[in-house]
Design a protein around this motif. Sequence first.
Motif, PDB file in Angstrom:
ATOM      1  N   ALA A  81      46.673  61.415 -11.986  1.00 56.01           N
ATOM      2  CA  ALA A  81      47.142  62.380 -10.964  1.00 56.01           C
ATOM      3  C   ALA A  81      46.985  61.778  -9.570  1.00 56.01           C
ATOM      4  O   ALA A  81      47.840  61.963  -8.701  1.00 56.01           O
ATOM      5  CB  ALA A  81      46.359  63.682 -11.072  1.00 56.01           C
ATOM      6  N   SER A  82      45.917  61.025  -9.370  1.00 55.02           N
ATOM      7  CA  SER A  82      45.710  60.397  -8.054  1.00 55.02           C
ATOM      8  C   SER A  82      46.770  59.339  -7.798  1.00 55.02           C
ATOM      9  O   SER A  82      47.300  59.223  -6.701  1.00 55.02           O
ATOM     10  CB  SER A  82      44.335  59.727  -8.017  1.00 55.02           C
ATOM     11  OG  SER A  82      43.336  60.585  -8.476  1.00 55.02           O
ATOM     12  N   ALA A  83      47.103  58.584  -8.840  1.00 59.48           N
ATOM     13  CA  ALA A  83      48.097  57.498  -8.706  1.00 59.48           C
ATOM     14  C   ALA A  83      49.479  58.063  -8.391  1.00 59.48           C
ATOM     15  O   ALA A  83      50.335  57.371  -7.841  1.00 59.48           O
ATOM     16  CB  ALA A  83      48.139  56.677  -9.992  1.00 59.48           C
ATOM     17  N   ALA A  84      49.676  59.359  -8.670  1.00 58.41           N
ATOM     18  CA  ALA A  84      50.961  59.988  -8.320  1.00 58.41           C
ATOM     19  C   ALA A  84      51.211  59.862  -6.820  1.00 58.41           C
ATOM     20  O   ALA A  84      52.364  59.757  -6.381  1.00 58.41           O
ATOM     21  CB  ALA A  84      50.958  61.460  -8.738  1.00 58.41           C
ATOM     22  N   SER A  85      50.125  59.817  -6.026  1.00 57.60           N
ATOM     23  CA  SER A  85      50.357  59.714  -4.576  1.00 57.60           C
ATOM     24  C   SER A  85      50.888  58.325  -4.212  1.00 57.60           C
ATOM     25  O   SER A  85      51.728  58.201  -3.317  1.00 57.60           O
ATOM     26  CB  SER A  85      49.074  60.025  -3.802  1.00 57.60           C
ATOM     27  OG  SER A  85      48.025  59.202  -4.225  1.00 57.60           O
ATOM     28  N   LEU A  86      50.466  57.284  -4.924  1.00 59.13           N
ATOM     29  CA  LEU A  86      51.052  55.950  -4.662  1.00 59.13           C
ATOM     30  C   LEU A  86      52.489  55.894  -5.186  1.00 59.13           C
ATOM     31  O   LEU A  86      53.387  55.364  -4.525  1.00 59.13           O
ATOM     32  CB  LEU A  86      50.228  54.840  -5.307  1.00 59.13           C
ATOM     33  CG  LEU A  86      50.807  53.423  -5.104  1.00 59.13           C
ATOM     34  CD1 LEU A  86      50.837  53.020  -3.634  1.00 59.13           C
ATOM     35  CD2 LEU A  86      50.050  52.382  -5.926  1.00 59.13           C
ATOM     36  N   ALA A  87      52.715  56.500  -6.344  1.00 65.44           N
ATOM     37  CA  ALA A  87      54.089  56.547  -6.876  1.00 65.44           C
ATOM     38  C   ALA A  87      54.989  57.281  -5.881  1.00 65.44           C
ATOM     39  O   ALA A  87      56.131  56.888  -5.633  1.00 65.44           O
ATOM     40  CB  ALA A  87      54.100  57.254  -8.232  1.00 65.44           C
ATOM     41  N   GLY A  88      54.455  58.305  -5.260  1.00 65.29           N
ATOM     42  CA  GLY A  88      55.207  59.053  -4.242  1.00 65.29           C
ATOM     43  C   GLY A  88      55.448  58.200  -3.014  1.00 65.29           C
ATOM     44  O   GLY A  88      56.537  58.235  -2.411  1.00 65.29           O
ATOM     45  N   TYR A  89      54.463  57.377  -2.653  1.00 62.87           N
ATOM     46  CA  TYR A  89      54.625  56.473  -1.497  1.00 62.87           C
ATOM     47  C   TYR A  89      55.774  55.496  -1.747  1.00 62.87           C
ATOM     48  O   TYR A  89      56.654  55.323  -0.906  1.00 62.87           O
ATOM     49  CB  TYR A  89      53.322  55.710  -1.257  1.00 62.87           C
ATOM     50  CG  TYR A  89      53.365  54.700  -0.120  1.00 62.87           C
ATOM     51  CD1 TYR A  89      53.232  53.333  -0.379  1.00 62.87           C
ATOM     52  CD2 TYR A  89      53.555  55.102   1.197  1.00 62.87           C
ATOM     53  CE1 TYR A  89      53.280  52.408   0.647  1.00 62.87           C
ATOM     54  CE2 TYR A  89      53.608  54.181   2.244  1.00 62.87           C
ATOM     55  CZ  TYR A  89      53.461  52.824   1.958  1.00 62.87           C
ATOM     56  OH  TYR A  89      53.516  51.902   2.989  1.00 62.87           O
ATOM     57  N   TYR A  90      55.786  54.892  -2.932  1.00 60.03           N
ATOM     58  CA  TYR A  90      56.882  53.961  -3.286  1.00 60.03           C
ATOM     59  C   TYR A  90      58.230  54.668  -3.178  1.00 60.03           C
ATOM     60  O   TYR A  90      59.187  54.151  -2.610  1.00 60.03           O
ATOM     61  CB  TYR A  90      56.713  53.453  -4.712  1.00 60.03           C
ATOM     62  CG  TYR A  90      55.580  52.503  -4.967  1.00 60.03           C
ATOM     63  CD1 TYR A  90      55.001  52.405  -6.236  1.00 60.03           C
ATOM     64  CD2 TYR A  90      55.065  51.666  -3.964  1.00 60.03           C
ATOM     65  CE1 TYR A  90      53.961  51.508  -6.503  1.00 60.03           C
ATOM     66  CE2 TYR A  90      54.036  50.769  -4.225  1.00 60.03           C
ATOM     67  CZ  TYR A  90      53.493  50.694  -5.492  1.00 60.03           C
ATOM     68  OH  TYR A  90      52.466  49.801  -5.755  1.00 60.03           O
ATOM     69  N   LYS A  91      58.291  55.898  -3.709  1.00 62.26           N
ATOM     70  CA  LYS A  91      59.570  56.635  -3.717  1.00 62.26           C
ATOM     71  C   LYS A  91      59.976  56.974  -2.282  1.00 62.26           C
ATOM     72  O   LYS A  91      61.144  56.864  -1.903  1.00 62.26           O
ATOM     73  CB  LYS A  91      59.423  57.897  -4.559  1.00 62.26           C
ATOM     74  CG  LYS A  91      60.709  58.616  -4.867  1.00 62.26           C
ATOM     75  CD  LYS A  91      60.648  59.386  -6.187  1.00 62.26           C
ATOM     76  CE  LYS A  91      60.840  58.499  -7.395  1.00 62.26           C
ATOM     77  NZ  LYS A  91      61.073  59.234  -8.651  1.00 62.26           N
ATOM     78  N   ALA A  92      58.988  57.347  -1.458  1.00 62.06           N
ATOM     79  CA  ALA A  92      59.284  57.700  -0.061  1.00 62.06           C
ATOM     80  C   ALA A  92      59.788  56.486   0.708  1.00 62.06           C
ATOM     81  O   ALA A  92      60.710  56.594   1.518  1.00 62.06           O
ATOM     82  CB  ALA A  92      58.033  58.274   0.592  1.00 62.06           C
ATOM     83  N   LEU A  93      59.220  55.319   0.423  1.00 63.49           N
ATOM     84  CA  LEU A  93      59.715  54.083   1.075  1.00 63.49           C
ATOM     85  C   LEU A  93      61.156  53.823   0.621  1.00 63.49           C
ATOM     86  O   LEU A  93      62.058  53.581   1.416  1.00 63.49           O
ATOM     87  CB  LEU A  93      58.852  52.886   0.695  1.00 63.49           C
ATOM     88  CG  LEU A  93      57.459  52.765   1.323  1.00 63.49           C
ATOM     89  CD1 LEU A  93      56.713  51.586   0.721  1.00 63.49           C
ATOM     90  CD2 LEU A  93      57.535  52.638   2.845  1.00 63.49           C
ATOM     91  N   ASP A  94      61.367  53.940  -0.670  1.00 65.75           N
ATOM     92  CA  ASP A  94      62.667  53.653  -1.284  1.00 65.75           C
ATOM     93  C   ASP A  94      63.752  54.568  -0.690  1.00 65.75           C
ATOM     94  O   ASP A  94      64.874  54.141  -0.433  1.00 65.75           O
ATOM     95  CB  ASP A  94      62.515  53.885  -2.803  1.00 65.75           C
ATOM     96  CG  ASP A  94      63.740  53.446  -3.567  1.00 65.75           C
ATOM     97  OD1 ASP A  94      64.227  52.338  -3.270  1.00 65.75           O
ATOM     98  OD2 ASP A  94      64.233  54.235  -4.394  1.00 65.75           O
ATOM     99  N   ARG A  95      63.374  55.823  -0.439  1.00 70.85           N
ATOM    100  CA  ARG A  95      64.362  56.797   0.074  1.00 70.85           C
ATOM    101  C   ARG A  95      64.349  56.862   1.599  1.00 70.85           C
ATOM    102  O   ARG A  95      64.913  57.766   2.195  1.00 70.85           O
ATOM    103  CB  ARG A  95      64.064  58.175  -0.509  1.00 70.85           C
ATOM    104  CG  ARG A  95      64.259  58.214  -2.016  1.00 70.85           C
ATOM    105  CD  ARG A  95      64.182  59.595  -2.552  1.00 70.85           C
ATOM    106  NE  ARG A  95      64.387  59.597  -3.999  1.00 70.85           N
ATOM    107  CZ  ARG A  95      64.098  60.644  -4.772  1.00 70.85           C
ATOM    108  NH1 ARG A  95      63.595  61.741  -4.220  1.00 70.85           N
ATOM    109  NH2 ARG A  95      64.295  60.582  -6.060  1.00 70.85           N
ATOM    110  N   LYS A  96      63.615  55.931   2.223  1.00 68.34           N
ATOM    111  CA  LYS A  96      63.543  55.879   3.699  1.00 68.34           C
ATOM    112  C   LYS A  96      62.969  57.172   4.300  1.00 68.34           C
ATOM    113  O   LYS A  96      63.268  57.536   5.440  1.00 68.34           O
ATOM    114  CB  LYS A  96      64.941  55.605   4.295  1.00 68.34           C
ATOM    115  CG  LYS A  96      65.659  54.415   3.649  1.00 68.34           C
ATOM    116  CD  LYS A  96      65.570  53.160   4.527  1.00 68.34           C
ATOM    117  CE  LYS A  96      66.377  51.992   3.942  1.00 68.34           C
ATOM    118  NZ  LYS A  96      65.698  51.449   2.711  1.00 68.34           N
ATOM    119  N   ILE A  97      62.187  57.885   3.476  1.00 68.78           N
ATOM    120  CA  ILE A  97      61.483  59.072   4.011  1.00 68.78           C
ATOM    121  C   ILE A  97      60.306  58.592   4.859  1.00 68.78           C
ATOM    122  O   ILE A  97      59.876  59.223   5.796  1.00 68.78           O
ATOM    123  CB  ILE A  97      60.998  59.954   2.831  1.00 68.78           C
ATOM    124  CG1 ILE A  97      62.205  60.541   2.092  1.00 68.78           C
ATOM    125  CG2 ILE A  97      60.041  61.033   3.288  1.00 68.78           C
ATOM    126  CD1 ILE A  97      61.854  61.184   0.761  1.00 68.78           C
TER     127      ILE A  97
END
Length: 352
Positions: free
Chosen positions: A290-306
């Motif tokens: 569950a904690s690693a979800a925040s890094l997975a979210g970081y990768y996705k946010a970078l990818d989507r230019k968020i």
Amino acid sequence: LRGRGVWRYKKLIAGEYKRLISINEGGTPLIRSCNINKNLYMKYEGVNPTGSFKDRGMTVAVSSAVSNGYKTVIAASTGNTAAAAAAYAARAGIKSFIVLPKGKVALGKLAQSILYGTTIMEVEGSFDVAMGAVMKLYKDLGIVYPLNSFNPWRLEGQKTIAFEITEDIGVPDAVIVPVGNAGNIYAIWKGFTELVKAGVTDKIPRMIGVQAEGASPIARAFIEGSQSPVFTDSPETVATAIRIGKPVNWRKAMKAVRESNGTMLVVSDNEILKAQRDLARKEGVGAEPASAASLAGYYKALDRKIISPDEKVAIILTGHSLKDPDSMGKAETKRILINPSFIEKIILEEVN
Ligand SMILES: Cc1ncc(COP(=O)(O)O)c(/C=C/C(=O)C(=O)O)c1O
């Protein structure tokens, strides 16, 4: 109490306390990434006394319970709230009851709850069945003190994450939080808003909540722009801590994300497990899925230019890897049975 951790901020924590039940929670390290992105900071909540951020809320909620004469506390849990409730109740010398979804709690958390000596009640179905039972019970009985995150004192403790991050690196551009019952993202946002109100800071980070694909009622509602989430009775994800289909604090989470101009993201179990391995193998930081979800979210946010790579971002690593040994076992590494005389040969082969 030493000048670190949750009660360092006693003046900013609402409520009066005749007695403080503390195990020196909080004061966790904010670890700067060295191999993923130098602008990424990891708030390592896994080093709290019971290994998750829950200790921050529990010290305040259990201190409140004993200060108001309660002798019995109760919590529904996917595991970490249970371990923390059991530990703080034990320290306070009061009785604790936890309600768990049978067979759905990570081994480390279950083992902790047994060790701390709480009474474990298991129900068939999801965490939400346990949560529903606790909500009904405390309304009917009135003799038990509820420790779940609809209890405001839990959020008073958890908001100190914002205070510590600000003391370490100032206000980040964004904070990424894994979201289950949705108390924590709101609590952290509340902390940042209180610093602005107090004139200590002048900005709020964008709050980005991350949910697992199979347990993402709030994220889906946010992404679809609908006012309220579509709950599910059968949430599914390897990140069992956030395997929640009917989050009690969804309105609070929506408020925190909207008012901070943040967003909600959905990540897959594979993305979560890859992020868990990256945290361990690129940063030396062991966190539960569950904690690693925040890094997975970081990768996705970078990818989507968020988020852009040069923005200062804090990800909240909410629980230690030891909580969930089964998930660690899903990773792969070379593991060979050898004759001791072969050690030198293997090493020379590997390093050359
Ligand atoms: C490691 C970890 N990461 C993230 C969350 C989500 O926080 P909330 O969105 O505030 O619920 C939890 C929550 C766990 C429970 O809800 C429980 O223990 O019952 C967690 O243990």
